[in-house]
Design a protein around this motif. Structure first.
Motif, PDB file in Angstrom:
ATOM      1  N   ALA A 114      -4.695   5.315   1.538  1.00 41.03           N
ATOM      2  CA  ALA A 114      -3.393   5.659   2.131  1.00 41.03           C
ATOM      3  C   ALA A 114      -2.382   4.545   1.891  1.00 41.03           C
ATOM      4  N   ALA A 115      -2.832   3.288   2.031  1.00 36.04           N
ATOM      5  CA  ALA A 115      -1.934   2.158   1.790  1.00 36.04           C
ATOM      6  C   ALA A 115      -1.507   2.101   0.329  1.00 36.04           C
ATOM      7  N   GLY A 116      -2.428   2.425  -0.584  1.00 36.29           N
ATOM      8  CA  GLY A 116      -2.078   2.432  -1.999  1.00 36.29           C
ATOM      9  C   GLY A 116      -1.020   3.468  -2.316  1.00 36.29           C
ATOM     10  N   ILE A 117      -1.148   4.648  -1.693  1.00 32.81           N
ATOM     11  CA  ILE A 117      -0.136   5.685  -1.906  1.00 32.81           C
ATOM     12  C   ILE A 117       1.214   5.214  -1.378  1.00 32.81           C
ATOM     13  N   MET A 118       1.224   4.577  -0.213  1.00 37.30           N
ATOM     14  CA  MET A 118       2.479   4.081   0.351  1.00 37.30           C
ATOM     15  C   MET A 118       3.092   3.007  -0.548  1.00 37.30           C
ATOM     16  N   LEU A 119       2.255   2.164  -1.131  1.00 42.39           N
ATOM     17  CA  LEU A 119       2.765   1.098  -1.994  1.00 42.39           C
ATOM     18  C   LEU A 119       3.418   1.655  -3.254  1.00 42.39           C
ATOM     19  N   VAL A 120       2.790   2.659  -3.860  1.00 42.72           N
ATOM     20  CA  VAL A 120       3.348   3.164  -5.113  1.00 42.72           C
ATOM     21  C   VAL A 120       4.495   4.148  -4.879  1.00 42.72           C
ATOM     22  N   LEU A 145      -4.987   2.754  -6.583  1.00 43.54           N
ATOM     23  CA  LEU A 145      -4.960   3.489  -5.322  1.00 43.54           C
ATOM     24  C   LEU A 145      -5.680   2.750  -4.205  1.00 43.54           C
ATOM     25  N   PHE A 146      -6.721   1.965  -4.531  1.00 45.01           N
ATOM     26  CA  PHE A 146      -7.504   1.306  -3.502  1.00 45.01           C
ATOM     27  C   PHE A 146      -7.260  -0.203  -3.438  1.00 45.01           C
ATOM     28  N   PHE A 147      -6.812  -0.822  -4.502  1.00 46.89           N
ATOM     29  CA  PHE A 147      -6.632  -2.267  -4.514  1.00 46.89           C
ATOM     30  C   PHE A 147      -5.525  -2.631  -5.493  1.00 46.89           C
ATOM     31  N   THR A 148      -5.050  -3.868  -5.353  1.00 48.49           N
ATOM     32  CA  THR A 148      -4.011  -4.409  -6.230  1.00 48.49           C
ATOM     33  C   THR A 148      -4.539  -5.662  -6.901  1.00 48.49           C
ATOM     34  N   GLU A 149      -4.275  -5.810  -8.184  1.00 45.96           N
ATOM     35  CA  GLU A 149      -4.726  -6.969  -8.946  1.00 45.96           C
ATOM     36  C   GLU A 149      -3.561  -7.940  -9.132  1.00 45.96           C
ATOM     37  N   ILE A 150      -3.811  -9.203  -8.790  1.00 45.95           N
ATOM     38  CA  ILE A 150      -2.793 -10.253  -8.873  1.00 45.95           C
ATOM     39  C   ILE A 150      -3.351 -11.416  -9.692  1.00 45.95           C
ATOM     40  N   ASP A 151      -2.561 -11.906 -10.635  1.00 47.29           N
ATOM     41  CA  ASP A 151      -2.912 -13.119 -11.368  1.00 47.29           C
ATOM     42  C   ASP A 151      -2.401 -14.318 -10.581  1.00 47.29           C
ATOM     43  N   GLY A 152      -3.337 -15.102 -10.021  1.00 49.64           N
ATOM     44  CA  GLY A 152      -2.965 -16.253  -9.217  1.00 49.64           C
ATOM     45  C   GLY A 152      -2.352 -17.360 -10.046  1.00 49.64           C
ATOM     46  N   ASN A 162      -5.498  -2.713  -0.720  1.00 50.30           N
ATOM     47  CA  ASN A 162      -4.132  -2.285  -0.432  1.00 50.30           C
ATOM     48  C   ASN A 162      -3.805  -2.315   1.054  1.00 50.30           C
ATOM     49  N   GLY A 163      -4.834  -2.139   1.902  1.00 53.34           N
ATOM     50  CA  GLY A 163      -4.589  -2.204   3.333  1.00 53.34           C
ATOM     51  C   GLY A 163      -4.053  -3.557   3.769  1.00 53.34           C
ATOM     52  N   LYS A 164      -4.485  -4.617   3.086  1.00 48.80           N
ATOM     53  CA  LYS A 164      -3.992  -5.965   3.397  1.00 48.80           C
ATOM     54  C   LYS A 164      -2.531  -6.116   2.997  1.00 48.80           C
TER      55      LYS A 164
END
Length: 267
Positions: A114-120, A145-152, A162-164
């Motif tokens: 749900a958080a992934g849908i809200m983000l996109v 949809l479930f997670f986001t990938e970030i290059d630190g 995505n909930g975070k």
């Protein structure tokens, strides 16, 4: 009963089976083909429709397309069972109970979905934006949809549920074109404050990348020193090299004696 009569009975049974189930098999094959084609056409139509709306991300478009496709396939499967005379009421009840059990077991995953849908859909940040959240700072590379990938900043790939991202505060510095930098310069307590501020301001104003100088003044006071602070606005893409250059210039400038002190020595 003779052999000929047995063969006739077997032939009659076979004809009865073909008559009873043959048409059902043909009907089931037709239903499967129509359902499969409908699911593909509906998937394509949903994805194209979503792509016409710039506010809907491609991830959401694919998700909605797949949801429509599999919904049609489920109804197709139920229709095939009905063709063979299999009662689907109990099947649907079992499927509903199974869905509830899976939903309870995966409520955390569904929350991320749900958080992934809200983000996109609302897009508080985009691919390529710099984000800061939960002690992680880096560039967003992919929003699933479930997670986001970030290059630190240390060039490690960080996977964040995505909930975070949706449930916590996220800083997105790159959404604005300008950046405010703060320079802190410790000076000895016996150095004239006005002269130190003037030297620092003159040094910063000489750089053509400066858009605005917010304020320059004393930030902290201690017994043996005070600390000057300068707030400077620059274009965001020039912030890092500007910071390095000004820090070097500050070091070189304040390593030299103030002009007033030099004049006193000459005199």
């Amino acid at each position: 009963m003779g052999i000929e009569e047995q063969w006739n009975n077997a032939a009659n049974v076979l004809v009865a089976l073909i008559t009873t189930y043959g048409l059902r098999v043909v009907g089931a094959i037709i239903i499967l083909f129509v359902g499969w084609m409908t699911s593909r056409l509906l998937y394509t139509a949903v994805v194209r429709l979503c792509q016409k709306t710039p506010r809907i991300d491609r991830t959401v478009a694919l998700f909605l397309g797949n949801a429509a496709r599999y919904t049609v396939l489920v109804f197709t499967f139920v229709a095939v069972l009905t063709t063979f005379g299999i009662a689907t009421t109990s099947f649907v009840a079992v499927l509903g109970a199974l869905g509830i059990a899976i939903g309870l077991a995966l409520q955390g995953t569904l929350s991320n979905l749900a958080a992934g849908i809200m983000l996109v859909v609302f897009r508080p940040f985009h691919i390529g934006d710099r984000v800061e959240t939960g002690g992680v700072t880096g560039i967003a590379r992919e929003i699933n949809l479930f997670f986001t990938e970030i290059d630190g900043d240390d060039n490690t790939r960080v996977i964040i549920p995505n909930g975070k991202l949706w449930g916590e505060i996220v800083k997105v510095p790159t959404r604005n074109d300008t950046a405010r930098l703060e320079f802190r310069v410790p000076r000895p307590a016996n150095e004239d404050v006005g002269t130190a501020i003037s030297r620092l301001r003159s040094l910063i104003e000489r750089d053509h990348r400066v858009l605005n100088i917010g304020a320059i003044g004393i930030d902290t006071l201690e017994a043996d020193k005070y600390t000057l602070a300068a707030q400077v606005w620059v274009q965001r893409d020039a912030a890092t090299p500007f910071k390095f250059d000004v820090n070097r210039s500050i070091k070189e400038e304040f390593d030299r004696k103030p002009p007033a002190m030099v004049e006193r020595r000459v005199g």
